[in-house]
Write an enzyme that holds these catalytic residues in place. Structure first.
Site, PDB file in Angstrom:
ATOM      1  N   ASP A  68      -1.992 -45.899  26.284  1.00 60.22           N
ATOM      2  CA  ASP A  68      -1.872 -45.054  25.102  1.00 60.22           C
ATOM      3  C   ASP A  68      -0.880 -43.914  25.302  1.00 60.22           C
ATOM      4  OD1 ASP A  68      -2.786 -44.452  22.405  1.00 60.22           O
ATOM      5  OD2 ASP A  68      -3.706 -42.669  23.275  1.00 60.22           O
ATOM      6  N   MET A  78      -5.540 -40.026  16.920  1.00 59.54           N
ATOM      7  CA  MET A  78      -4.445 -39.611  16.040  1.00 59.54           C
ATOM      8  C   MET A  78      -3.082 -39.694  16.717  1.00 59.54           C
ATOM      9  SD  MET A  78      -5.782 -38.898  13.148  1.00 59.54           S
ATOM     10  CE  MET A  78      -4.356 -38.110  12.405  1.00 59.54           C
ATOM     11  N   ARG A  79      -3.047 -40.085  17.991  1.00 62.99           N
ATOM     12  CA  ARG A  79      -1.757 -40.111  18.682  1.00 62.99           C
ATOM     13  C   ARG A  79      -0.799 -41.098  18.015  1.00 62.99           C
ATOM     14  NH1 ARG A  79      -3.264 -40.434  23.784  1.00 62.99           N
ATOM     15  NH2 ARG A  79      -2.954 -38.222  24.204  1.00 62.99           N
ATOM     16  N   ALA A  80      -1.316 -42.219  17.528  1.00 69.05           N
ATOM     17  CA  ALA A  80      -0.455 -43.221  16.899  1.00 69.05           C
ATOM     18  C   ALA A  80       0.252 -42.639  15.677  1.00 69.05           C
ATOM     19  CB  ALA A  80      -1.276 -44.445  16.511  1.00 69.05           C
TER      20      ALA A  80
END
Length: 710
Positions: free
Chosen positions: A199, A280-282
């Site tokens: 990730d 929420m990183r995406a």
């Protein structure tokens, strides 16, 4: 330190043929390092490393404080820099560094080393920077990143999350900034990445060798020309390199003025929600990638096309729900989501199709890797205007990489038994080969340990002496000092203080006084599955449950950092369906394709296991094996099958092979043959129900306990 400075010129980035996705992902990170790096997945020999190393030559120069080992910026030096303060220091300019992290690097090599002897005796923080310090404000490249040891992965995760590296040894602490562009390459055949590290990569791309003869010819010609005359080859591509370097600089300058409107931002959020990505990183990575794409195309507004391409680069590796899922994205679903939540930008492209711009005929249409001197006589790739080939950022569509088919197993001939057998369900089993059935739902399994104390690679299965874990004692260091055992060191030095003329509060410590901690943690093992695929296992319901159990054990092996192998037996012999590997995905694929039928040559399966373990022992003597035999215990293949099976089991037991027999016998009448096999193996037998971690039979089944009972 390994950096981008080499005696021979680097292979030019613009000379790389094909691989549009990879080149685009790298260039977007050059434009906006905030995108978060790139993970490159692909088969061996596809120039992954060549393309990554060539990127450093395109990166802009970096302003640094002269003499600072931690690359502090003159305009905003790190207030906690170990080489600081830098209030009146002179500034200098140097190329962006590309630092390579070897898979087998030590912890001290990565984060740096403290001189503990000087710290104890003089109170001086003598610190030697590591690779994280060298990579600050540059590129950290990890080849074969999926093979990186867990403790190094943990350190990388910490540095990536905090933008700093902390080195602490027995109360002595040093901190320095460590913000870098993380680029990794890997071959999926050798195993997958931990989800936490996966990730952390902003983008991911799949690469494969071209199947087009003309393109392969061009690759070979260019490589041969480079190897014959690196300087001449690089000089021939200098103009293309300069043009691309200038385009990167222009895109960087334009980037702050790019506007991410409400419509594309809503598309980004809707896409991430539709594909059910975690966290929420995406969303953030997609927003940064779409913005960088717009800047790369010379625009100040983000279009639907930018959002689509950003999704194809940022989401595939975040869609995996378990280790056996291949990264990927349903493009039809993506287009449907973009269309549903679009609208504001629908008529931006009056003459094109949904969300696609006509390629710009003026800019570097083909971008890197296109026309220009070939060095070997290969025709330049068609660019439409005689310039470099079309840039991946401006091409109408990114090429879709085909999924690899490495998981396909060899053909297995159909077997015809001499007589029909009885299945464990009480139904007659036909002798011919039956089509493969799907695996049942996987479940969490009990941990199965190898007895004793090993010294293998770090993992999470069996007890072992490791560099990490709880401290169990102290010893004199063998070679360089590892983890200091402070109490033992002081105890060793204390009796000699008067003889050494100690005065004041300082402790006089000599090299002979140093003691390192002996630690106990857990290791990864070689889990070798021996799976009965004979007719007695052929009932669909039972074989589905058996495959589900093996799949669960494969998942457990992935989580515990094991290597795995798989042997299947049926008919007249046994087959090594999967040689020992770190790729549990390959094991799951072979299991899914496994047909059943024929007699039960149990002895052949055990003897084949004995041979595989013998070879693996020579390759890696420190990695201890765990044999998992999945069978109902029947033996019907060959002469005296029961006697030969017992003899093969005792041979494995005599060599100290830890083993577990997963008893697959079903039906109201049970013969207990799997239990007899476990006794011959001096191992343990568990039923499919007892294999579950949440089994109501609250027995703690370990190999060690059963071996003691035997």
């Amino acid at each position: 330190m390994t950096t981008a400075h080499h005696t021979a010129p680097q292979y030019p980035f613009t000379a790389v043929v094909g691989m549009d996705d990879l080149r685009l992902a790298l260039l977007l990170n050059a434009v906006s390092p905030a995108v978060g790096g790139v993970l490159v997945r692909g088969e061996k020999g596809t120039a992954k490393s060549t393309a990554v190393r060539a990127l450093s030559a395109l990166m802009p120069q970096v302003d640094v404080v002269s003499g600072c080992r931690f690359a502090c910026a003159p305009a905003a030096p790190d207030p906690g820099c170990p080489d600081g303060p830098h209030e009146s220091a002179a500034a200098a300019e140097r190329p962006t560094r590309m630092v390579e992290l070897p898979v087998g690097a030590s912890e001290d090599r990565l984060v740096g080393a403290l001189d503990i002897e000087r710290a104890l005796s003089e109170g001086v923080k003598a610190f030697e920077p590591g690779l994280l310090a060298d990579a600050h404000r540059g590129i950290l490249y990890v080849d074969e990143v999926n093979l990186l040891h867990d403790h190094l992965v943990d350190l990388l995760l910490d540095a990536a999350a905090m933008g700093a590296s902390y080195v602490e040894r027995e109360g002595v602490s040093v901190r320095h900034a460590a913000r870098f562009l993380l680029v990794g390459t890997m071959n999926p055949e050798e195993g997958e990445l931990r989800p936490q590290l996966l990730d952390r990569f902003g983008l991911t791309v799949e690469v494969a060798a071209s199947r087009e003869p003309d393109e392969r010819v061009s690759v070979v010609r260019r490589r041969l020309a480079y190897d014959a005359d690196p300087a001449g080859f690089a000089a021939g591509w200098a103009a293309e390199e300069d043009a691309l370097r200038g385009r990167i600089a222009a895109a960087r300058e334009l980037l702050p003025r790019v506007t991410l409107g409400d419509a594309p931002l809503r598309q980004i959020a809707a896409t991430c929600a539709a594909f059910e990505v975690d966290g929420m990183r995406a969303d953030i990575v997609m927003a940064r990638t779409a913005t960088a794409l717009a800047a790369w195309a010379g625009r100040t507004d983000v279009l639907e096309e930018d959002v689509r391409r950003a999704a194809l680069l940022a989401l595939p590796h975040r869609r995996r729900r378990n280790p056996f899922d291949a990264p990927g994205l349903d493009e039809d679903k993506l287009d449907q989501t973009l269309e549903e939540f679009g609208g504001a930008d629908e008529d931006t492209d009056a003459g094109g199709t949904d969300g696609e711009d006509d390629p710009d005929p003026d800019g570097p249409d083909g971008g890197p890797g296109g026309g220009g001197p070939d060095g070997g006589g290969a025709p330049p790739q068609d660019s439409g205007d005689g310039g470099p080939q079309e840039s991946p950022a401006q091409s109408p569509e990114l090429p879709h990489q085909q999924e690899r088919e490495s998981a396909e197993g060899p053909e297995r001939p159909a077997e015809q038994p001499a007589a029909p057998e009885q299945s464990g369900d009480g139904a007659p089993a036909t002798g011919g080969e039956k089509a493969a059935v799907g695996a049942g739902e996987p479940f969490k399994t009990r941990r199965l340990d190898v007895p004793g104390l090993g010294e293998g690679a770090d993992g999470r299965r069996s007890r072992a002496r490791t560099a990490h874990g709880r401290t169990t004692g102290a010893r004199r260091p063998h070679g360089a000092l590892g983890k200091l055992h402070l109490a033992a060191t002081v105890q060793a030095a204390a009796p000699h203080q008067r003889a050494r003329g100690r005065h004041g509060r300082g402790l006089v410590v000599r090299r002979d006084d140093l003691r390192e901690a002996v630690r106990e943690g857990r290791e990864g093992n070689l889990v070798l599955f021996v799976v009965d695929a004979s007719g007695s296992m052929a009932a669909r319901k039972r074989m589905s449950a058996v495959k589900g159990a093996v799949l669960s054990l494969l998942l457990d092996a992935y989580q515990r950092r094991d290597k795995i192998g798989m042997i299947t037996f049926r008919g007249t012999g046994a087959e090594l369906a999967l040689p020992p590997t770190s790729s549990v995905e390959a094991g799951a694929a072979r299991l899914e394709q496994l047909p059943t039928g024929g007699r039960t040559p149990l002895s052949e399966g055990l003897l084949r296991a004995h041979e595989v373990l013998r070879v693996e022992r020579m390759r890696d003597a420190s990695r201890r094996p765990l044999l998992v035999v999945v069978t109902d215990g029947r033996a019907t293949g060959g002469p005296e099958p029961v006697v030969r099976a017992a003899r093969a089991a005792r041979l494995l037991a005599a060599e100290g092979t830890a083993s577990v027999v997963v008893d697959c016998e079903a039906g109201p009448v049970r013969l207990g043959l799997a239990g007899e096999l476990a006794r011959d193996l001096q191992g343990t037998a568990v039923t499919l129900d007892e294999l579950r971690a949440d089994s109501v039979s609250a027995l703690v089944r370990t190999v060690q306990g059963n071996r003691k009972a035997a």
